[in-house]
Write a protein that holds these residues in place. Sequence first.
Motif, PDB file in Angstrom:
ATOM      1  N   ASN A  81       0.821  -1.214   0.000  1.00 14.55           N
ATOM      2  CA  ASN A  81       0.000   0.000   0.000  1.00 14.55           C
ATOM      3  C   ASN A  81       0.853   1.262   0.000  1.00 14.55           C
ATOM      4  OD1 ASN A  81      -2.426  -1.410  -0.064  1.00 14.55           O
ATOM      5  ND2 ASN A  81      -2.535  -1.530   2.151  1.00 14.55           N
ATOM      6  N   GLU A  82       1.931   1.262   0.774  1.00 14.27           N
ATOM      7  CA  GLU A  82       2.818   2.425   0.825  1.00 14.27           C
ATOM      8  C   GLU A  82       3.400   2.740  -0.552  1.00 14.27           C
ATOM      9  OE1 GLU A  82       7.087   3.718   2.852  1.00 14.27           O
ATOM     10  OE2 GLU A  82       5.936   2.094   3.762  1.00 14.27           O
ATOM     11  N   LEU A  83       3.792   1.706  -1.267  1.00 12.15           N
ATOM     12  CA  LEU A  83       4.399   1.884  -2.585  1.00 12.15           C
ATOM     13  C   LEU A  83       3.374   2.035  -3.698  1.00 12.15           C
ATOM     14  CD1 LEU A  83       7.113  -0.859  -2.197  1.00 12.15           C
ATOM     15  CD2 LEU A  83       7.576   1.583  -2.481  1.00 12.15           C
ATOM     16  N   ASP A  84       2.141   1.674  -3.426  1.00 11.09           N
ATOM     17  CA  ASP A  84       1.093   1.633  -4.443  1.00 11.09           C
ATOM     18  C   ASP A  84       1.537   0.765  -5.618  1.00 11.09           C
ATOM     19  OD1 ASP A  84      -1.399   2.148  -5.570  1.00 11.09           O
ATOM     20  OD2 ASP A  84      -0.681   3.948  -6.605  1.00 11.09           O
ATOM     21  N   VAL A  85       2.060  -0.410  -5.290  1.00 10.28           N
ATOM     22  CA  VAL A  85       2.578  -1.332  -6.292  1.00 10.28           C
ATOM     23  C   VAL A  85       1.484  -2.301  -6.725  1.00 10.28           C
ATOM     24  CG1 VAL A  85       3.480  -2.999  -4.615  1.00 10.28           C
ATOM     25  CG2 VAL A  85       4.535  -2.839  -6.844  1.00 10.28           C
ATOM     26  N   LEU A 130      11.870 -16.221 -10.277  1.00 10.62           N
ATOM     27  CA  LEU A 130      10.828 -16.437  -9.270  1.00 10.62           C
ATOM     28  C   LEU A 130       9.912 -15.224  -9.162  1.00 10.62           C
ATOM     29  CD1 LEU A 130      13.029 -18.046  -6.471  1.00 10.62           C
ATOM     30  CD2 LEU A 130      11.681 -19.188  -8.251  1.00 10.62           C
ATOM     31  N   GLY A 131      10.459 -14.051  -9.464  1.00 13.36           N
ATOM     32  CA  GLY A 131       9.693 -12.817  -9.404  1.00 13.36           C
ATOM     33  C   GLY A 131      10.450 -11.723 -10.132  1.00 13.36           C
ATOM     34  N   ASP A 132       9.772 -10.602 -10.351  1.00  8.33           N
ATOM     35  CA  ASP A 132      10.458  -9.455 -10.934  1.00  8.33           C
ATOM     36  C   ASP A 132       9.745  -8.169 -10.590  1.00  8.33           C
ATOM     37  OD1 ASP A 132       8.283  -9.512 -12.656  1.00  8.33           O
ATOM     38  OD2 ASP A 132       9.449  -9.568 -14.480  1.00  8.33           O
ATOM     39  N   PHE A 133      10.495  -7.074 -10.764  1.00  8.94           N
ATOM     40  CA  PHE A 133       9.989  -5.727 -10.528  1.00  8.94           C
ATOM     41  C   PHE A 133      10.214  -4.931 -11.799  1.00  8.94           C
ATOM     42  CE2 PHE A 133      11.294  -1.334  -9.629  1.00  8.94           C
ATOM     43  CZ  PHE A 133      10.080  -0.838  -9.172  1.00  8.94           C
ATOM     44  N   LYS A 134       9.207  -4.143 -12.178  1.00  7.99           N
ATOM     45  CA  LYS A 134       9.372  -3.244 -13.324  1.00  7.99           C
ATOM     46  C   LYS A 134       8.477  -2.031 -13.142  1.00  7.99           C
ATOM     47  CE  LYS A 134       6.081  -5.762 -16.220  1.00  7.99           C
ATOM     48  NZ  LYS A 134       5.903  -6.509 -17.450  1.00  7.99           N
ATOM     49  N   VAL A 135       8.807  -1.000 -13.914  1.00  4.43           N
ATOM     50  CA  VAL A 135       8.031   0.238 -13.912  1.00  4.43           C
ATOM     51  C   VAL A 135       7.560   0.469 -15.333  1.00  4.43           C
ATOM     52  CG1 VAL A 135       8.042   2.706 -13.434  1.00  4.43           C
ATOM     53  CG2 VAL A 135       9.468   1.162 -12.067  1.00  4.43           C
ATOM     54  N   VAL A 136       6.256   0.665 -15.491  1.00  2.00           N
ATOM     55  CA  VAL A 136       5.675   0.957 -16.795  1.00  2.00           C
ATOM     56  C   VAL A 136       4.802   2.202 -16.638  1.00  2.00           C
ATOM     57  CG1 VAL A 136       4.201   0.107 -18.659  1.00  2.00           C
ATOM     58  CG2 VAL A 136       5.670  -1.500 -17.415  1.00  2.00           C
ATOM     59  N   THR A 195       3.966   3.366 -13.186  1.00  2.00           N
ATOM     60  CA  THR A 195       3.273   2.410 -12.332  1.00  2.00           C
ATOM     61  C   THR A 195       4.249   1.298 -11.974  1.00  2.00           C
ATOM     62  OG1 THR A 195       1.154   2.887 -13.382  1.00  2.00           O
ATOM     63  CG2 THR A 195       1.305   0.832 -12.151  1.00  2.00           C
ATOM     64  N   LEU A 196       4.313   0.971 -10.679  1.00  6.67           N
ATOM     65  CA  LEU A 196       5.207  -0.069 -10.193  1.00  6.67           C
ATOM     66  C   LEU A 196       4.497  -1.415 -10.273  1.00  6.67           C
ATOM     67  CD1 LEU A 196       6.469   1.713  -6.947  1.00  6.67           C
ATOM     68  CD2 LEU A 196       7.365   1.912  -9.256  1.00  6.67           C
ATOM     69  N   PHE A 197       5.194  -2.409 -10.818  1.00  8.79           N
ATOM     70  CA  PHE A 197       4.644  -3.755 -10.952  1.00  8.79           C
ATOM     71  C   PHE A 197       5.614  -4.770 -10.357  1.00  8.79           C
ATOM     72  CE2 PHE A 197       2.611  -1.546 -14.472  1.00  8.79           C
ATOM     73  CZ  PHE A 197       1.310  -2.010 -14.407  1.00  8.79           C
ATOM     74  N   ILE A 198       5.069  -5.710  -9.600  1.00  8.91           N
ATOM     75  CA  ILE A 198       5.824  -6.857  -9.119  1.00  8.91           C
ATOM     76  C   ILE A 198       5.062  -8.100  -9.533  1.00  8.91           C
ATOM     77  CG2 ILE A 198       6.520  -8.171  -7.065  1.00  8.91           C
ATOM     78  CD1 ILE A 198       7.085  -5.505  -5.685  1.00  8.91           C
ATOM     79  N   PHE A 241      11.219  -0.011  -3.388  1.00  7.11           N
ATOM     80  CA  PHE A 241      11.588   1.067  -2.474  1.00  7.11           C
ATOM     81  C   PHE A 241      12.802   1.841  -2.995  1.00  7.11           C
ATOM     82  CE2 PHE A 241       9.074  -1.089   0.903  1.00  7.11           C
ATOM     83  CZ  PHE A 241       8.383   0.021   1.375  1.00  7.11           C
ATOM     84  N   VAL A 242      13.798   1.129  -3.505  1.00  4.98           N
ATOM     85  CA  VAL A 242      14.990   1.794  -4.048  1.00  4.98           C
ATOM     86  C   VAL A 242      14.617   2.618  -5.271  1.00  4.98           C
ATOM     87  CG1 VAL A 242      17.226   1.405  -5.167  1.00  4.98           C
ATOM     88  CG2 VAL A 242      16.630   0.154  -3.084  1.00  4.98           C
ATOM     89  N   TYR A 243      13.759   2.088  -6.127  1.00  6.84           N
ATOM     90  CA  TYR A 243      13.349   2.836  -7.316  1.00  6.84           C
ATOM     91  C   TYR A 243      12.631   4.131  -6.912  1.00  6.84           C
ATOM     92  CZ  TYR A 243      11.183   4.364 -11.564  1.00  6.84           C
ATOM     93  OH  TYR A 243      10.791   5.145 -12.616  1.00  6.84           O
ATOM     94  N   VAL A 244      11.720   4.045  -5.954  1.00  8.33           N
ATOM     95  CA  VAL A 244      10.974   5.231  -5.522  1.00  8.33           C
ATOM     96  C   VAL A 244      11.928   6.299  -4.988  1.00  8.33           C
ATOM     97  CG1 VAL A 244       9.355   6.067  -3.758  1.00  8.33           C
ATOM     98  CG2 VAL A 244       8.795   4.050  -5.127  1.00  8.33           C
TER      99      VAL A 244
END
Length: 89
Positions: free
Chosen positions: A21-25, A37-43, A46-49, A72-75
């Motif tokens: 919720n804090e990151l609005d991911v 196993l997982g990934d993080f991206k920004v489009v 908008t943050l997506f995991i 968190f690091v990206y933000v």
Amino acid sequence: MDALKIFLPAPSLQKINDWINELDVQLNITKPRKTKLGDFKVVKNTLFISINNDLNPYSFLITLTHELAHAFVYVKYKKEVLPHGLQWQ
């Protein structure tokens, strides 16, 4: 948060939900992938995991926490730091 109950250990649910919720991911639980196993991206700001749905609760927790750390690091730094650099660690 209810959807995460089947994937995460119960004691971690509130903290993980707070971070999401804090990151609005946007969290996507996906079919298993062979290469990750997982990934993080920004489009478009908008943050997506995404996390594989076949992980045991503790692997899911570790993987999700890892990807949330990327968020968190990206933000905080945008693309000014390395993905697994000192700020991420």
